[in-house]
Design an enzyme around this catalytic site. Structure first.
Site, PDB file in Angstrom:
ATOM      1  CE  LYS A  84      99.545 -20.234 -87.837  1.00  0.00           C
ATOM      2  NZ  LYS A  84      98.303 -19.622 -87.347  1.00  0.00           N
ATOM      3  CB  THR A 124      92.021 -23.915 -96.752  1.00  0.00           C
ATOM      4  OG1 THR A 124      92.296 -23.557 -95.410  1.00  0.00           O
ATOM      5  CG2 THR A 124      93.294 -23.851 -97.561  1.00  0.00           C
ATOM      6  CD  GLN A 183      94.855 -28.335 -91.815  1.00  0.00           C
ATOM      7  OE1 GLN A 183      94.285 -28.057 -92.867  1.00  0.00           O
ATOM      8  NE2 GLN A 183      95.465 -27.426 -91.076  1.00  0.00           N
ATOM      9  CE  LYS A 199      94.401 -16.422 -91.823  1.00  0.00           C
ATOM     10  NZ  LYS A 199      94.787 -16.940 -90.502  1.00  0.00           N
ATOM     11  CG  LEU A 200      96.051  -6.231 -90.124  1.00  0.00           C
ATOM     12  CD1 LEU A 200      96.893  -7.331 -89.534  1.00  0.00           C
ATOM     13  CD2 LEU A 200      96.803  -4.908 -90.055  1.00  0.00           C
ATOM     14  CG  HIS A 201      90.138  -7.547 -95.599  1.00  0.00           C
ATOM     15  ND1 HIS A 201      89.416  -8.583 -96.141  1.00  0.00           N
ATOM     16  CD2 HIS A 201      89.948  -6.497 -96.426  1.00  0.00           C
ATOM     17  CE1 HIS A 201      88.822  -8.186 -97.255  1.00  0.00           C
ATOM     18  NE2 HIS A 201      89.118  -6.918 -97.443  1.00  0.00           N
ATOM     19  CG  ASP A 202      89.765  -1.656 -91.621  1.00  0.00           C
ATOM     20  OD1 ASP A 202      89.135  -0.798 -92.286  1.00  0.00           O
ATOM     21  OD2 ASP A 202      89.502  -1.895 -90.434  1.00  0.00           O
ATOM     22  CB  ILE A 203      90.057   1.799 -95.287  1.00  0.00           C
ATOM     23  CG1 ILE A 203      90.321   2.367 -93.895  1.00  0.00           C
ATOM     24  CG2 ILE A 203      88.563   1.572 -95.506  1.00  0.00           C
ATOM     25  CD1 ILE A 203      89.756   3.762 -93.697  1.00  0.00           C
ATOM     26  N   PRO A 204      92.949   1.200 -96.554  1.00  0.00           N
ATOM     27  CG  PRO A 204      93.509   1.581 -98.803  1.00  0.00           C
ATOM     28  CD  PRO A 204      92.323   1.493 -97.865  1.00  0.00           C
ATOM     29  CB  THR A 261      92.531   1.231 -90.892  1.00  0.00           C
ATOM     30  OG1 THR A 261      91.620   2.329 -90.876  1.00  0.00           O
ATOM     31  CG2 THR A 261      92.420   0.454 -89.600  1.00  0.00           C
ATOM     32  CG  ASP A 279      97.911 -16.371 -89.153  1.00  0.00           C
ATOM     33  OD1 ASP A 279      97.507 -15.672 -90.097  1.00  0.00           O
ATOM     34  OD2 ASP A 279      97.501 -17.527 -88.940  1.00  0.00           O
TER      35      ASP A 279
HETATM   36  O1  C5P Z   1      97.328 -27.953 -86.069  1.00  0.00           O
HETATM   37  P1  C5P Z   1      97.562 -27.667 -87.531  1.00  0.00           P
HETATM   38  O2  C5P Z   1      98.888 -28.195 -88.047  1.00  0.00           O
HETATM   39  O3  C5P Z   1      96.397 -28.070 -88.412  1.00  0.00           O
HETATM   40  O4  C5P Z   1      97.695 -26.072 -87.577  1.00  0.00           O
HETATM   41  C1  C5P Z   1      97.805 -25.369 -88.776  1.00  0.00           C
HETATM   42  C2  C5P Z   1      97.838 -23.892 -88.487  1.00  0.00           C
HETATM   43  O5  C5P Z   1      97.798 -23.193 -89.721  1.00  0.00           O
HETATM   44  C3  C5P Z   1      96.673 -23.376 -87.658  1.00  0.00           C
HETATM   45  O6  C5P Z   1      97.133 -22.266 -86.886  1.00  0.00           O
HETATM   46  C4  C5P Z   1      95.683 -22.918 -88.718  1.00  0.00           C
HETATM   47  O7  C5P Z   1      94.829 -21.915 -88.253  1.00  0.00           O
HETATM   48  C5  C5P Z   1      96.631 -22.384 -89.794  1.00  0.00           C
HETATM   49  N1  C5P Z   1      96.077 -22.360 -91.131  1.00  0.00           N
HETATM   50  C6  C5P Z   1      95.610 -23.486 -91.789  1.00  0.00           C
HETATM   51  N2  C5P Z   1      95.103 -23.395 -93.070  1.00  0.00           N
HETATM   52  C7  C5P Z   1      95.088 -22.213 -93.684  1.00  0.00           C
HETATM   53  C8  C5P Z   1      95.563 -21.072 -93.074  1.00  0.00           C
HETATM   54  C9  C5P Z   1      96.058 -21.184 -91.775  1.00  0.00           C
HETATM   55  O8  C5P Z   1      95.643 -24.581 -91.232  1.00  0.00           O
HETATM   56  N3  C5P Z   1      94.660 -22.148 -94.936  1.00  0.00           N
END
Ligand code: C5P
Length: 232
Positions: A32, A119, A190, A61-66, A68, A59
């Site tokens: 990733k 999250t 986390q 995470k796009l978010h804009d007008i359709p 673009t 990763d």
């Molecule tokens: O180091 P770690 O295992 O916590 O990495 C998790 C990866 O997943 C990181 O790149 C983090 O930005 C991503 N991520 C996350 N929770 C989310 C979305 C993405 O931990 N809800």
């Protein structure tokens, strides 16, 4: 694509990424690439990692007008990434435009998944900042259903939500789940985590694992342990 471990390459620059990848002799983990690395190094980092034979989840995470998003997705498609994502909050027209942009002239395209709610967003943020008054679980399942209706392939979610997403959107709708830790490992920042073996039991399709592998004393052994626990 079947179940797999995706290693989050959260490094600040190309040198660190390549030192990390050079540890793996033979194995080609699915990687990733997030915003930090992509913005630091640009598309060349994607091309070089592809050249080395890895699959890539970009990763951004796009978010804009359709319009673009459609044009930007066409660029990512030409970069030959395997999986990319957007925010479902961009709404159905944006998700449909993204799919159009991603689809190559021969009809093939990278997989496309949606972020439902980050999250880092909690119920208070939903209500006070976004004026959304439904419970978080309901909001996440609603956004997942809209992504499915728009034709997307799945969502990024917590492993704790994977079973419900599958119940709501079907077993072939992909759940890509970060928040994975070894039973005997550090949790770090986390909050709600599962082990690779538990993520397998609840039906996650892909686990995204960063620091338990990248910060391990032996990253290759940690990766192999993850694959053993999750893929079996
Ligand atoms: O180091 P770690 O295992 O916590 O990495 C998790 C990866 O997943 C990181 O790149 C983090 O930005 C991503 N991520 C996350 N929770 C989310 C979305 C993405 O931990 N809800």
């Amino acid at each position: 694509m079947g179940k797999d471990v995706i290693v989050a390459c959260d490094f600040a620059g190309a040198d660190q990424v390549f030192s990390f990848l050079d540890l793996f002799e033979g194995a080609k983990p699915f990687l990733k690439i997030g915003m930090e690395l992509y913005y630091a190094e640009g598309p060349s980092i994607v091309r070089e990692i592809k050249r080395r034979g890895h699959k890539i989840f970009l990763d951004l995470k796009l978010h804009d007008i359709p319009n673009t998003v459609k044009k930007s997705m066409a660029v990512l498609s030409r970069l030959d990434v395997d999986l990319c994502n957007l925010h479902a909050a961009g709404t159905t027209p944006m998700m449909e435009a993204a799919l159009e942009g991603l689809t190559r002239p021969d009809g093939s395209r990278p997989l496309l998944i949606a972020v439902t709610q980050l999250t880092s967003t909690d119920q208070a943020h939903l209500e006070e900042d976004l004026l959304i008054h439904q419970p978080m679980e309901q909001v996440v399942m609603h956004y997942a259903s809209k992504a499915k209706e728009a034709g997307l392939d799945g969502v990024v979610c917590s492993p704790l939500e994977a079973a419900e997403v599958h119940a709501c959107c079907g077993s072939d709708f992909l759940t890509v789940t970060p928040g994975v830790r070894f039973a005997d490992g550090e949790i770090g920042d986390q909050k709600r985590v599962m082990t690779p073996a538990q993520a397998k039991l609840v039906g996650s399709d892909y686990i995204v694992v960063g620091r338990p592998i990248t910060a391990a004393a032996d990253p290759v052994a940690a990766y192999e342990r993850c694959v053993r626990e999750f893929v079996g």
